[in-house]
Design an enzyme around this catalytic site. Structure first.
Site, PDB file in Angstrom:
ATOM      1  N   THR A  85      14.584   4.769   9.306  1.00  0.00           N
ATOM      2  CA  THR A  85      15.448   3.619   9.575  1.00  0.00           C
ATOM      3  C   THR A  85      14.759   2.343   9.112  1.00  0.00           C
ATOM      4  O   THR A  85      13.571   2.141   9.363  1.00  0.00           O
ATOM      5  CB  THR A  85      15.769   3.543  11.087  1.00  0.00           C
ATOM      6  OG1 THR A  85      16.406   4.768  11.453  1.00  0.00           O
ATOM      7  CG2 THR A  85      16.680   2.369  11.407  1.00  0.00           C
ATOM      8  N   CYS A 113     -11.161  -7.568   4.717  1.00  0.00           N
ATOM      9  CA  CYS A 113     -11.677  -6.213   4.881  1.00  0.00           C
ATOM     10  C   CYS A 113     -11.153  -5.643   6.186  1.00  0.00           C
ATOM     11  O   CYS A 113     -11.338  -6.229   7.240  1.00  0.00           O
ATOM     12  CB  CYS A 113     -13.197  -6.267   4.879  1.00  0.00           C
ATOM     13  SG  CYS A 113     -13.905  -4.649   4.886  1.00  0.00           S
ATOM     14  N   SER A 124       4.626  -7.395  -1.896  1.00  0.00           N
ATOM     15  CA  SER A 124       4.314  -7.377  -0.464  1.00  0.00           C
ATOM     16  C   SER A 124       4.834  -8.668   0.161  1.00  0.00           C
ATOM     17  O   SER A 124       4.565  -9.760  -0.349  1.00  0.00           O
ATOM     18  CB  SER A 124       2.801  -7.266  -0.271  1.00  0.00           C
ATOM     19  OG  SER A 124       2.489  -7.329   1.100  1.00  0.00           O
ATOM     20  N   ASN A 146      -6.746 -10.314  -6.437  1.00  0.00           N
ATOM     21  CA  ASN A 146      -6.754 -10.942  -5.108  1.00  0.00           C
ATOM     22  C   ASN A 146      -8.052 -11.681  -4.819  1.00  0.00           C
ATOM     23  O   ASN A 146      -8.070 -12.608  -4.026  1.00  0.00           O
ATOM     24  CB  ASN A 146      -6.468  -9.906  -4.013  1.00  0.00           C
ATOM     25  CG  ASN A 146      -7.334  -8.667  -4.134  1.00  0.00           C
ATOM     26  OD1 ASN A 146      -7.392  -8.046  -5.187  1.00  0.00           O
ATOM     27  ND2 ASN A 146      -8.013  -8.309  -3.067  1.00  0.00           N
ATOM     28  N   THR A 186       0.838  -1.202   0.000  1.00  0.00           N
ATOM     29  CA  THR A 186       0.000   0.000   0.000  1.00  0.00           C
ATOM     30  C   THR A 186       0.871   1.250   0.000  1.00  0.00           C
ATOM     31  O   THR A 186       0.613   2.198  -0.755  1.00  0.00           O
ATOM     32  CB  THR A 186      -0.961  -0.018   1.210  1.00  0.00           C
ATOM     33  OG1 THR A 186      -1.786  -1.193   1.090  1.00  0.00           O
ATOM     34  CG2 THR A 186      -1.834   1.211   1.255  1.00  0.00           C
ATOM     35  N   HIS A 212       4.059 -10.245   3.007  1.00  0.00           N
ATOM     36  CA  HIS A 212       3.189 -11.196   3.717  1.00  0.00           C
ATOM     37  C   HIS A 212       2.338 -12.061   2.798  1.00  0.00           C
ATOM     38  O   HIS A 212       1.666 -12.976   3.257  1.00  0.00           O
ATOM     39  CB  HIS A 212       2.339 -10.481   4.778  1.00  0.00           C
ATOM     40  CG  HIS A 212       1.220  -9.632   4.284  1.00  0.00           C
ATOM     41  ND1 HIS A 212      -0.086  -9.997   4.408  1.00  0.00           N
ATOM     42  CD2 HIS A 212       1.204  -8.419   3.680  1.00  0.00           C
ATOM     43  CE1 HIS A 212      -0.867  -9.042   3.917  1.00  0.00           C
ATOM     44  NE2 HIS A 212      -0.101  -8.072   3.470  1.00  0.00           N
TER      45      HIS A 212
HETATM   46  N1  PLP Z   1      -2.303  -5.415  -3.891  1.00  0.00           N
HETATM   47  C1  PLP Z   1      -2.963  -6.577  -3.876  1.00  0.00           C
HETATM   48  C2  PLP Z   1      -3.338  -7.230  -5.174  1.00  0.00           C
HETATM   49  C3  PLP Z   1      -3.291  -7.168  -2.654  1.00  0.00           C
HETATM   50  O1  PLP Z   1      -3.950  -8.335  -2.640  1.00  0.00           O
HETATM   51  C4  PLP Z   1      -2.932  -6.511  -1.449  1.00  0.00           C
HETATM   52  C5  PLP Z   1      -3.325  -7.086  -0.138  1.00  0.00           C
HETATM   53  O2  PLP Z   1      -4.399  -7.668  -0.005  1.00  0.00           O
HETATM   54  C6  PLP Z   1      -2.242  -5.302  -1.521  1.00  0.00           C
HETATM   55  C7  PLP Z   1      -1.944  -4.785  -2.758  1.00  0.00           C
HETATM   56  C8  PLP Z   1      -1.833  -4.541  -0.277  1.00  0.00           C
HETATM   57  O3  PLP Z   1      -0.706  -5.116   0.315  1.00  0.00           O
HETATM   58  P1  PLP Z   1      -0.180  -4.654   1.752  1.00  0.00           P
HETATM   59  O4  PLP Z   1      -0.957  -5.436   2.736  1.00  0.00           O
HETATM   60  O5  PLP Z   1       1.286  -5.030   1.763  1.00  0.00           O
HETATM   61  O6  PLP Z   1      -0.349  -3.193   1.858  1.00  0.00           O
END
Ligand code: PLP
Length: 389
Positions: free
Chosen positions: A243, A330, A204, A156, A73, A206
């Site tokens: 940092t 969500c 990302s 997603n 994000t 995670h």
């Molecule tokens: N873009 C997509 C396609 C995602 O599925 C997600 C998270 O669900 C994000 C961006 C956002 O990632 P982050 O949680 O690292 O901000």
């Protein structure tokens, strides 16, 4: 003894891989600041550099092109700006073109004023309308600045894969800049920044078995860069101050190294997803799979069962030890209508359930999902019979 739960929500977040956990624990004991010149600082810097190379390798990029952020994000918010530099020269992006099925991190338009954001639709399969994109870029007024285009590589919610090479050809033809949100594609699709043809990729940690709260953007050229969103010290070559999150970055790097090898296992994952889909269809022949007409990620299944409210099913599945989601995770915990299904013109009053697998998802988890759905569907069918009587 209670049996383990079936975690089938990898698109929301994937479990931490052992390699990432180990790298993070090691990094916690490194006392230095990566910007310090002494031995402790150099040890910390070494961790960041190693992770940078690991993340770069996942997408075939130069390590110098990776800028670490607090997640996808933040990476999107940095890149979706009108203010850029090409080398030393300032450059303006006058309009942002996003895909209507994008994740909110790009769909929200970043730093652009709302009247400077144009949404490009998707077809009924969830694939971006290339004709609409081309037409929008033809009418872009170049005098005010260049067009900036953002699109996700894989959705997603549905798992639908966008034709990014074709999108890139249209964007390049119009003299624009392309940002590809590769968050859901990483570790699941072969990713090469030059083959993807985008100017920037967003990642990302995670979603690939790394920790939450760390991500990156990766540039294809290194010459064109956005004005920093987070200003202050000169970290990340001035592109992102603050940092560095040393344990997070260490975990991201280790996860990226693992993810490079999981792409080859997507055939197995796809077979398991397809088996789940077939078993659910046996239980409910009227089940509708969203995005089925397009190329989809092998791990993702988004479906609606007529007469079964997704929200109710989600809670019942949770009680039965099965974790899925209704479309996207969500942040507020409330379930809203899916903008992705809206963009596909899917009218689903019941909502949709998303099952998303990982490489470690086994048959036992799928069986647990199917058994829990069997009970739910028996209840739905019983209620239908009662109301018809
Ligand atoms: N873009 C997509 C396609 C995602 O599925 C997600 C998270 O669900 C994000 C961006 C956002 O990632 P982050 O949680 O690292 O901000």
């Amino acid at each position: 003894m209670t049996s383990p739960r079936a975690y089938l929500d990898h698109n929301a977040t994937a479990p931490l891989v052992a390699e990432a956990r180990a790298a993070m624990i090691d990094a916690l004991d490194v006392v230095g600041n990566p910007s310090s010149v002494h031995r402790e600082g150099r040890a910390a810097r070494q961790i960041v550099d190693t992770a940078r190379s690991q993340v770069a390798a996942l997408v075939g990029a130069n390590p110098e092109s990776v800028v670490f952020t607090s997640g996808a994000t933040e990476a999107a918010s940095t890149l979706l700006t009108p203010h850029w530099r090409l080398g030393r020269a300032p450059l303006t992006m006058s309009k942002l073109y996003v895909c209507a099925a994008d994740h909110p991190c790009t769909l929200s338009g970043g730093q652009f004023a709302p009247d400077r954001v144009v949404k490009i639709g998707v077809d009924a399969r969830g694939v971006m309308r290339l004709d609409q994109l081309a037409a929008a870029l033809v009418s872009h007024h170049g005098g005010e600045g260049q067009p900036l285009v953002a699109v996700h590589l894989a959705n997603n919610e549905t798992g639908v894969i966008q034709p990014v090479a074709e999108i890139a050809a249209i964007v390049k033809g119009a003299g624009g800049v392309l940002v590809i949100d590769a968050v859901q594609g990483a570790g699941r699709l072969p990713l090469d920044i030059s083959a993807a043809c985008g100017d920037f990729l967003i990642l990302s940690a995670h979603k690939i078995g790394g920790p939450k709260g760390v991500g990156a953007f990766v540039s294809a050229s290194g010459l064109l860069m956005p004005a920093p969103l987070v200003r202050g010290g000169g970290q990340e070559k001035g592109h992102r101050a603050g940092t560095e999150n040393l344990p997070g970055i260490a975990g991201f790097g280790a996860a990226a190294r693992v993810a490079a090898s999981t792409v080859a296992r997507m055939g197995e994952v796809g077979a398991r997803r397809d088996a789940a889909e077939a078993a659910l269809r046996d239980l409910a022949p009227d089940l509708v799979v969203h995005g089925a007409g397009a190329g989809r990620l092998a791990n993702t299944l988004l479906f609606t069962v007529p007469g079964l409210k997704a929200e109710t099913a989600l809670i019942a599945l949770d009680l039965a030890g099965v974790s899925v989601s209704t479309g996207s995770a969500c942040s507020s915990g409330k379930v809203a209508a899916s903008h992705v299904l809206d963009a596909m013109s899917v009218a689903s009053g019941e909502g949709a359930l998303r099952v998303s697998l990982g490489v470690e998802t086994g048959e036992a988890e799928i069986s647990r999902l199917v058994a829990a759905m069997r009970l739910l569907l028996a209840r739905r069918d019983g209620a239908r019979v009662a109301s018809a009587a």
